[in-house]
Scaffold this motif. Structure first.
Motif, PDB file in Angstrom:
ATOM      1  N   MET A 243      66.080  44.037 -28.853  1.00 40.32           N
ATOM      2  CA  MET A 243      64.539  43.751 -28.742  1.00 40.32           C
ATOM      3  C   MET A 243      64.280  44.885 -27.875  1.00 40.32           C
ATOM      4  N   SER A 244      62.891  45.439 -28.229  1.00 36.16           N
ATOM      5  CA  SER A 244      62.243  46.408 -27.216  1.00 36.16           C
ATOM      6  C   SER A 244      61.169  45.917 -26.663  1.00 36.16           C
ATOM      7  N   SER A 245      60.823  46.619 -25.579  1.00 37.93           N
ATOM      8  CA  SER A 245      59.729  46.035 -24.870  1.00 37.93           C
ATOM      9  C   SER A 245      58.773  47.203 -24.651  1.00 37.93           C
ATOM     10  N   VAL A 246      57.498  46.844 -24.172  1.00 36.17           N
ATOM     11  CA  VAL A 246      56.679  47.711 -23.927  1.00 36.17           C
ATOM     12  C   VAL A 246      56.638  48.378 -22.833  1.00 36.17           C
ATOM     13  N   ILE A 247      56.401  50.041 -23.005  1.00 31.86           N
ATOM     14  CA  ILE A 247      56.563  50.920 -21.844  1.00 31.86           C
ATOM     15  C   ILE A 247      55.286  51.430 -21.197  1.00 31.86           C
ATOM     16  N   THR A 248      55.228  51.244 -19.935  1.00 28.52           N
ATOM     17  CA  THR A 248      53.944  51.682 -19.431  1.00 28.52           C
ATOM     18  C   THR A 248      54.018  53.225 -18.972  1.00 28.52           C
ATOM     19  N   ILE A 249      52.986  53.869 -19.261  1.00 28.97           N
ATOM     20  CA  ILE A 249      52.916  55.333 -19.142  1.00 28.97           C
ATOM     21  C   ILE A 249      51.908  55.852 -18.506  1.00 28.97           C
ATOM     22  N   SER A 250      51.815  56.952 -18.043  1.00 24.44           N
ATOM     23  CA  SER A 250      50.468  57.603 -17.439  1.00 24.44           C
ATOM     24  C   SER A 250      50.091  58.860 -18.131  1.00 24.44           C
ATOM     25  N   ASP A 251      49.000  59.478 -17.803  1.00 26.50           N
ATOM     26  CA  ASP A 251      48.629  60.697 -18.470  1.00 26.50           C
ATOM     27  C   ASP A 251      49.818  61.811 -18.380  1.00 26.50           C
ATOM     28  N   THR A 252      50.570  61.971 -17.506  1.00 29.15           N
ATOM     29  CA  THR A 252      51.574  63.025 -17.120  1.00 29.15           C
ATOM     30  C   THR A 252      52.507  62.818 -18.357  1.00 29.15           C
TER      31      THR A 252
ATOM     32  N   ARG B 248      61.287  49.882 -35.369  1.00 25.64           N
ATOM     33  CA  ARG B 248      60.437  50.845 -36.129  1.00 25.64           C
ATOM     34  C   ARG B 248      59.150  51.487 -35.493  1.00 25.64           C
ATOM     35  N   LEU B 249      59.013  50.747 -34.337  1.00 24.64           N
ATOM     36  CA  LEU B 249      57.758  51.194 -33.607  1.00 24.64           C
ATOM     37  C   LEU B 249      57.800  51.078 -32.075  1.00 24.64           C
ATOM     38  N   LYS B 250      57.259  52.047 -31.516  1.00 24.66           N
ATOM     39  CA  LYS B 250      57.314  52.325 -30.061  1.00 24.66           C
ATOM     40  C   LYS B 250      55.925  51.908 -29.368  1.00 24.66           C
ATOM     41  N   ILE B 251      55.846  51.077 -28.582  1.00 26.93           N
ATOM     42  CA  ILE B 251      54.758  50.667 -28.130  1.00 26.93           C
ATOM     43  C   ILE B 251      54.593  50.767 -26.507  1.00 26.93           C
ATOM     44  N   VAL B 252      53.421  51.672 -26.242  1.00 25.52           N
ATOM     45  CA  VAL B 252      53.307  51.892 -24.648  1.00 25.52           C
ATOM     46  C   VAL B 252      52.037  51.227 -24.327  1.00 25.52           C
ATOM     47  N   LYS B 253      51.733  51.276 -23.192  1.00 26.42           N
ATOM     48  CA  LYS B 253      50.459  50.766 -22.642  1.00 26.42           C
ATOM     49  C   LYS B 253      49.922  51.626 -21.575  1.00 26.42           C
ATOM     50  N   MET B 254      48.726  51.834 -21.481  1.00 34.20           N
ATOM     51  CA  MET B 254      48.030  52.765 -20.546  1.00 34.20           C
ATOM     52  C   MET B 254      47.093  52.030 -19.653  1.00 34.20           C
ATOM     53  N   GLU B 255      46.804  52.087 -18.520  1.00 39.01           N
ATOM     54  CA  GLU B 255      45.838  51.224 -17.826  1.00 39.01           C
ATOM     55  C   GLU B 255      44.716  52.760 -17.773  1.00 39.01           C
ATOM     56  N   VAL B 256      43.436  52.099 -18.287  1.00 40.25           N
ATOM     57  CA  VAL B 256      42.575  53.046 -18.228  1.00 40.25           C
ATOM     58  C   VAL B 256      41.732  53.713 -17.162  1.00 40.25           C
ATOM     59  N   ASP B 257      41.912  53.034 -16.080  1.00 43.60           N
ATOM     60  CA  ASP B 257      41.264  53.653 -15.019  1.00 43.60           C
ATOM     61  C   ASP B 257      41.916  54.663 -14.426  1.00 43.60           C
ATOM     62  N   PRO B 258      43.190  54.747 -13.928  1.00 45.75           N
ATOM     63  CA  PRO B 258      44.055  55.636 -13.460  1.00 45.75           C
ATOM     64  C   PRO B 258      44.431  56.755 -14.492  1.00 45.75           C
TER      65      PRO B 258
END
Length: 108
Positions: free
Chosen positions: A1-10, A52-62
């Motif tokens: 089971m894969s999970s969603v990774i939280t990332i930033s601009d860097t 088959r797919l990597k899912i990342v989420k990015m909060e827009v404001d920061p």
């Protein structure tokens, strides 16, 4: 089971642009009601398509750099990347079926 990774601009280049598999980037905001609705759908996609797919989420404001580069005008927003290129994009809350339809042509 894969999970969603939280990332930033860097981390965007390493996690998304240099990824070897397709990457779905979920742009969201803490103040966005429709984003809260999409969270369970996105988590479900990670469980279903994590092999088959990597899912990342990015909060827009920061994270203004990715927001500007990929022209995020509203949230929730989705961009599907493969080998550093945007294959598909959509903005606004969508159903699980529509998200699957958005992804499935690009997943082997």
């Amino acid at each position: 089971m894969s999970s969603v990774i939280t990332i930033s601009d860097t981390e965007f280049e390493a996690e998304v642009l240099q990824a070897t598999q397709p990457v779905l980037v979920y742009f969201w905001a803490s103040w966005c009601g429709p984003c809260r609705l999409m969270t369970s759908v996105v988590n479900g996609m990670a469980t279903t398509y994590g092999d088959r797919l990597k899912i990342v989420k990015m909060e827009v404001d920061p994270n203004p750099a990715a927001v500007a580069t990929y022209k995020i005008e509203g949230v929730p927003a989705f961009r599907l990347f493969k080998t550093g290129e945007v294959l598909e994009s959509t903005e606004g809350a969508i159903s699980k079926q529509k998200l699957e339809g958005f992804l499935s042509p690009h997943l082997a």
